[in-house]
Design an enzyme around this catalytic site. Structure first.
Site, PDB file in Angstrom:
ATOM      1  N   ARG A   1       0.987  -1.363  -0.169  1.00 32.71           N
ATOM      2  CA  ARG A   1       0.069  -0.017   0.170  1.00 32.71           C
ATOM      3  C   ARG A   1       0.717   1.385  -0.096  1.00 32.71           C
ATOM      4  NH1 ARG A   1      -4.955  -1.233   4.341  1.00 32.71           N
ATOM      5  NH2 ARG A   1      -6.180  -2.785   2.846  1.00 32.71           N
TER       6      ARG A   1
ATOM      7  N   ASP B   1     -15.584   9.028   9.371  1.00 28.10           N
ATOM      8  CA  ASP B   1     -14.497   7.912   9.322  1.00 28.10           C
ATOM      9  C   ASP B   1     -13.148   8.713   9.600  1.00 28.10           C
ATOM     10  OD1 ASP B   1     -14.564   4.970   7.484  1.00 28.10           O
ATOM     11  OD2 ASP B   1     -12.670   6.095   7.419  1.00 28.10           O
TER      12      ASP B   1
HETATM   13  C1  LIG Z   1     -14.106  -2.008   6.412  1.00 26.81           C
HETATM   14  S1  LIG Z   1     -14.475  -0.518   6.596  1.00 26.81           S
HETATM   15  C2  LIG Z   1     -16.301  -0.604   7.059  1.00 26.81           C
HETATM   16  C3  LIG Z   1     -17.253   0.040   6.403  1.00 26.81           C
HETATM   17  C4  LIG Z   1     -18.796  -0.136   6.700  1.00 26.81           C
HETATM   18  N1  LIG Z   1     -19.203   0.305   8.317  1.00 26.81           N
HETATM   19  C5  LIG Z   1     -19.295  -1.421   6.489  1.00 26.81           C
HETATM   20  O1  LIG Z   1     -19.448  -2.304   7.557  1.00 26.81           O
HETATM   21  O2  LIG Z   1     -19.272  -1.882   5.262  1.00 26.81           O
HETATM   22  C6  LIG Z   1     -13.810  -0.069   8.253  1.00 26.81           C
HETATM   23  C7  LIG Z   1     -13.768   1.727   8.267  1.00 26.81           C
HETATM   24  O3  LIG Z   1     -13.360   1.990   9.270  1.00 26.81           O
HETATM   25  C8  LIG Z   1     -12.517   2.982   9.543  1.00 26.81           C
HETATM   26  N2  LIG Z   1     -11.797   3.506  10.710  1.00 26.81           N
HETATM   27  C9  LIG Z   1     -10.775   2.585  11.143  1.00 26.81           C
HETATM   28  N3  LIG Z   1     -10.308   2.769  12.316  1.00 26.81           N
HETATM   29  C10 LIG Z   1     -10.991   3.929  12.522  1.00 26.81           C
HETATM   30  C11 LIG Z   1     -11.079   4.899  13.800  1.00 26.81           C
HETATM   31  N4  LIG Z   1     -10.339   4.714  14.760  1.00 26.81           N
HETATM   32  N5  LIG Z   1     -11.962   5.968  13.656  1.00 26.81           N
HETATM   33  C12 LIG Z   1     -12.824   6.152  12.617  1.00 26.81           C
HETATM   34  N6  LIG Z   1     -12.909   5.196  11.777  1.00 26.81           N
HETATM   35  C13 LIG Z   1     -11.901   4.141  11.476  1.00 26.81           C
HETATM   36  C14 LIG Z   1     -11.430   2.773   8.025  1.00 26.81           C
HETATM   37  O4  LIG Z   1     -11.124   4.004   7.725  1.00 26.81           O
HETATM   38  C15 LIG Z   1     -12.680   2.138   7.238  1.00 26.81           C
HETATM   39  O5  LIG Z   1     -13.152   2.962   6.332  1.00 26.81           O
END
Ligand SMILES: C[S@@+](CC[C@H](N)C(=O)[O-])C[C@H]1O[C@@H](n2cnc3c(N)ncnc32)[C@H](O)[C@@H]1O
Length: 287
Positions: A52, A156
């Site tokens: 990445r 996010d």
């Molecule tokens: C796999 S995606 C899930 C998206 C959606 N909730 C779903 O279930 O399809 C996880 C997201 O969590 C965000 N994320 C990870 N750590 C985080 C944090 N500490 N605070 C806010 N967002 C976070 C990532 O940037 C990512 O976009």
């Protein structure tokens, strides 16, 4: 990039040679993403991190991961370095998502929550919204079934996905899971330079907003909600971070409000302030 002596730190980078991520360098980035986002990366993720970030190193002309890390980690007063630190965090998050993911949640919202909310004004939160598909799925379900006003907030940690979510425009292939009726009513097919894409209708987008927020930090500025979707993000956290994040999120959920996590996730041992009503679906005590 010049250092204080005016020397170009990146002059040694050979654009044809992919940098190799050493174990020590991997640890630096592992700590960076843990401290910034609470995300735990197993040693097996080394190739992922390398893949990445290496394109970015080459674009910027860094020969090694350590030089790149030193720049983004140390230069706290350098706006360009701070922007790049955010960019690295963006690249280290996993943003996989799609419309109508885990559809049982949306059935529960339609059949159980919306009748309960009838006539009321409600606020819903997609608390790890990624590029917006979850929030817009909620928006379509609310527009179709809820009689009363509603608002959705998506947050996010990645500013890149927050910008994509705000645009609300996606490749047509991503529309596969959207029911035909919803596609017809709430999505616009792109033409001309936008061919091959679709965009959510502006009447829906007006009720959905996105902003950057870190789930580890105080979230009171987002306000109070009737429903929070905190799906497919807890899996990246260890128990201590899970507890902190869930406590932060629950503070913004009204008593009697609903919290949904991913179906592969559980709140067992994380909080006692909710009761399960169906898999991955909880109600906050106190109504
Ligand atoms: C796999 S995606 C899930 C998206 C959606 N909730 C779903 O279930 O399809 C996880 C997201 O969590 C965000 N994320 C990870 N750590 C985080 C944090 N500490 N605070 C806010 N967002 C976070 C990532 O940037 C990512 O976009």
């Amino acid at each position: 990039m010049n250092d204080s002596s005016g020397t170009d730190k990146r002059a040694s980078a050979d654009p044809g040679v992919a940098p190799i991520l050493s174990d020590a360098e991997f640890e630096l980035f592992r700590k960076l993403i843990y401290d910034a986002a609470g995300i735990s990366m197993a040693p097996s993720k080394k190739a992922l991190i390398s893949g990445r970030l290496s394109k970015r190193l080459r674009e910027l002309g860094y020969a090694t991961f350590r030089e790149y890390f030193n720049w983004i980690d140390k230069a706290r007063n350098d706006p360009a370095a701070l922007r790049e630190r955010q960019n690295a965090i963006d690249h280290l998050t996993t943003n996989e998502t799609y419309f109508f993911r885990e559809p049982r949640h949306f059935e529960f919202i339609e059949k159980r929550l919306i009748p309960h909310w009838a006539g009321r004004s409600v606020r819903l939160w997609s608390a790890a919204s990624s590029s917006g598909e979850e929030a817009y799925t909620l928006a379509m379900v609310m527009e179709q079934h809820h009689r009363g006003s509603w608002e959705i907030v998506g947050t996010d940690i990645s500013t890149r996905v927050v910008a994509a979510a705000t645009r609300g425009q996606y490749p047509l292939l991503r529309a596969n899971n959207i029911p035909k009726e919803f596609l017809r009513k709430y999505c616009l097919k792109g033409v001309g330079e936008h061919a091959g894409t679709f965009r959510l209708e502006s009447k829906l987008r007006r009720k959905v907003s996105f902003r950057a927020a870190n789930l580890q930090e105080d979230l009171s500025s987002v306000g109070m909600f009737d429903l929070v979707m905190l799906r497919n993000v807890l899996i990246y956290f260890d128990l201590e971070i899970k507890k902190r994040v869930v406590a932060n999120v629950l503070r913004q959920l009204k008593p009697g409000g609903c919290l949904m996590v991913g179906h592969a996730e559980s709140l067992h041992g994380v909080t006692a302030a909710v009761k399960a009503v169906q898999p991955a679906t909880y109600i906050k005590e106190g109504d």
